[in-house]
Design a protein around this motif. Structure first.
Motif, PDB file in Angstrom:
ATOM      1  N   ARG A   1       3.827 -33.033 -26.949  1.00 29.36           N
ATOM      2  CA  ARG A   1       2.553 -32.878 -27.651  1.00 29.36           C
ATOM      3  C   ARG A   1       2.776 -32.482 -29.116  1.00 29.36           C
ATOM      4  N   ASN A   2       1.836 -32.877 -29.953  1.00 23.54           N
ATOM      5  CA  ASN A   2       1.879 -32.511 -31.366  1.00 23.54           C
ATOM      6  C   ASN A   2       1.324 -31.096 -31.542  1.00 23.54           C
ATOM      7  N   ALA A   3       1.859 -30.379 -32.501  1.00 27.46           N
ATOM      8  CA  ALA A   3       1.423 -28.989 -32.723  1.00 27.46           C
ATOM      9  C   ALA A   3       1.112 -28.769 -34.186  1.00 27.46           C
ATOM     10  N   PRO A   4       0.005 -29.309 -34.694  1.00 31.69           N
ATOM     11  CA  PRO A   4      -0.316 -29.158 -36.122  1.00 31.69           C
ATOM     12  C   PRO A   4      -0.875 -27.789 -36.494  1.00 31.69           C
ATOM     13  N   THR A   5      -1.309 -26.992 -35.486  1.00 28.94           N
ATOM     14  CA  THR A   5      -1.896 -25.685 -35.807  1.00 28.94           C
ATOM     15  C   THR A   5      -1.085 -24.577 -35.150  1.00 28.94           C
ATOM     16  N   LYS A   6      -1.292 -23.316 -35.635  1.00 29.70           N
ATOM     17  CA  LYS A   6      -0.590 -22.156 -35.079  1.00 29.70           C
ATOM     18  C   LYS A   6      -0.992 -21.935 -33.624  1.00 29.70           C
TER      19      LYS A   6
ATOM     20  N   LYS B   1       0.903 -24.142 -31.409  1.00 26.18           N
ATOM     21  CA  LYS B   1       2.285 -23.685 -31.261  1.00 26.18           C
ATOM     22  C   LYS B   1       2.351 -22.500 -30.319  1.00 26.18           C
TER      23      LYS B   1
ATOM     24  N   TYR C   1       2.688 -26.017 -27.418  1.00 22.86           N
ATOM     25  CA  TYR C   1       2.655 -27.447 -27.703  1.00 22.86           C
ATOM     26  C   TYR C   1       3.931 -27.812 -28.456  1.00 22.86           C
TER      27      TYR C   1
END
Length: 438
Positions: free
Chosen positions: A369-374, A377, A381
């Motif tokens: 999965r992508n983790a663009p936000t804190k 994370k 993710y």
């Protein structure tokens, strides 16, 4: 709106069109279609049985569909009602029903045959209007169509009618028709080369041949020609035109032949069908699209250059137009035919689609999965994802990319031809490295 016409087999009259003057009055006079009308053949048996049955006559123009229907009415002493699906409608069907009822209930108690020309032009409700009367036996239904009845005739009506396939007339058949026209003095003597050109011009269509003969007879009479020569005929006819239906069955049969010839690696046959389509009026842009499809479906990764060449050929045609651009398309046809073949990607794509349709919606594994936000994370993710570029050989051996708990299917199976031979070797090497790490 044209109403139905009631008629028997017409008697020839001097001023009638040549097609009418030569129209057969018995099965013995019919030219061609011996696979249906010869001794022991299906339609001959139907004529001899004494019991007419509903049927669909499917074939190209000018092959005798109307003639056979009229002969059937004559053979059974039946009232013949003709409806044109191009001009007619439900009112004409009602009128035919009323006429059939009067014939059945009258003093003579005659049978009725309802002939519908170009039946594929009737919509579903119009075709359905025949069903109860065919079921009750009020009349025998005969439909004529140039289109595949599997696609153009309602299944309910189709199930109640036998389908007979008529073939284009052979050259010998057309030569016999020319002879019949000459025998009644309808056309002047023909030079042998002129006769051969006329037969080729007709392209299996008897009506086209007869109409052309009639036109030539008038022109020859005006010029007081004692014989029609090939040179004069060519001047009158101009460039030979060919029968070609750009939206019908013949069109799709021909593109199918081209596709199968390319797939079969026969460049000569591929060029033949390609030129046949162009000669018949197919849009070169359509042909270009089909070539792109062939490159993807039948060559694929066995030679990835094929797709690029197909796209280049399409672009070249757009720049040059006809006829210069057609050469680029022809070059592409030959290249696709001689290229190594593989449908491995095509098969893999279809298998993957079928699998996904049947399988449930599995969640994406956390490490993929992508983790663009804190927050993402913090929710793990992307945790544990191995960046392939940082691994030995740019490959994360042992890593899995399918959803958790899902057995890993094998959709793509490269063939041992062309570039896919090397692709297969590479995949086997990677699979061996995965097996060592798992």
């Amino acid at each position: 709106m044209a109403g139905p016409t009631l008629r028997g087999v017409p008697k020839p009259v001097p001023h009638a069109p040549l097609a009418e003057r030569l129209r057969p009055h018995s099965l013995a006079e019919v030219v061609g279609q011996q696979h249906l009308l010869g001794e022991g053949m299906p339609l001959r048996i139907a004529f001899e049985s004494g019991q007419p049955h509903s049927c669909i006559l499917w074939g190209p123009p000018g092959t005798g569909k109307t003639t056979i229907a009229r002969l059937m009415a004559d053979a059974f002493d039946a009232q013949f009602i003709s409806i044109s699906a191009v001009l007619g409608g439900v009112k004409d069907i009602r009128d035919a029903v009323e006429a059939a009822t009067r014939a059945r209930d009258g003093l003579e108690q005659r049978r009725t045959i309802v002939f519908v020309d170009e039946v594929h032009r009737f919509n579903k409700s119009q075709q359905d209007a025949f069903l109860p009367h065919v079921e009750s036996g009020l009349f025998t239904f005969i439909g004529a169509t140039t289109e595949n009845p599997s696609f153009e005739v309602n299944s309910a009506l189709l199930s109640r009618a036998a389908v007979y396939v008529l073939q284009p007339l052979a050259e010998d058949d057309l030569a016999r028709i020319v002879g019949k026209a000459q025998a009644i003095g309808a056309v002047p003597p023909l030079e042998e080369a002129a006769r051969d050109r006329l037969i080729a011009y007709a392209d299996g269509d008897a009506r086209r041949l007869l109409n052309t003969l009639e036109t030539l007879a008038v022109a020859a009479a005006k010029e007081q020609l004692g014989e029609v020569t090939d040179a004069w005929l060519l001047k009158v006819l101009g460039e030979r035109m060919r029968r070609y239906d750009k939206g019908g069955e013949q069109f799709y049969d021909t593109i199918s032949a081209l596709h199968k010839s390319v797939r079969g690696s026969d460049p000569d046959a591929s060029l033949y069908w390609f030129v046949r389509m162009l000669d018949g009026g197919a849009d070169p842009r359509y042909m270009a699209r089909r070539l792109v499809r062939m490159a993807s479906e039948d060559i694929g990764l066995a030679d990835p250059r094929a797709l690029r060449l197909a796209l280049d050929a399409a672009e070249t045609y757009e720049r040059l137009g006809s006829p210069e651009g057609e050469l680029a398309l022809a070059e592409c046809v030959v290249y696709l035919a001689i290229a190594p073949k593989s449908n491995a990607v095509y098969t893999a794509f279809n298998e993957a689609k079928a699998f996904v349709r049947k399988d449930g919606t599995r969640p994406v594994p956390m490490h993929l999965r992508n983790a663009p936000t804190k927050l993402m994370k913090d929710l793990d993710y992307g945790k544990g994802y191995r960046y392939a570029h940082d691994e030995e050989g740019g490959f994360a051996a042992g890593e899995t990319y399918f959803p958790e708990g899902m057995p890993a299917p094998t959709f793509y199976r490269p063939v041992d031809r062309g570039l896919e031979l090397r692709i297969g070797e590479k995949l086997r090497e990677l699979q061996a490295r995965n097996a060592q790490e798992r």
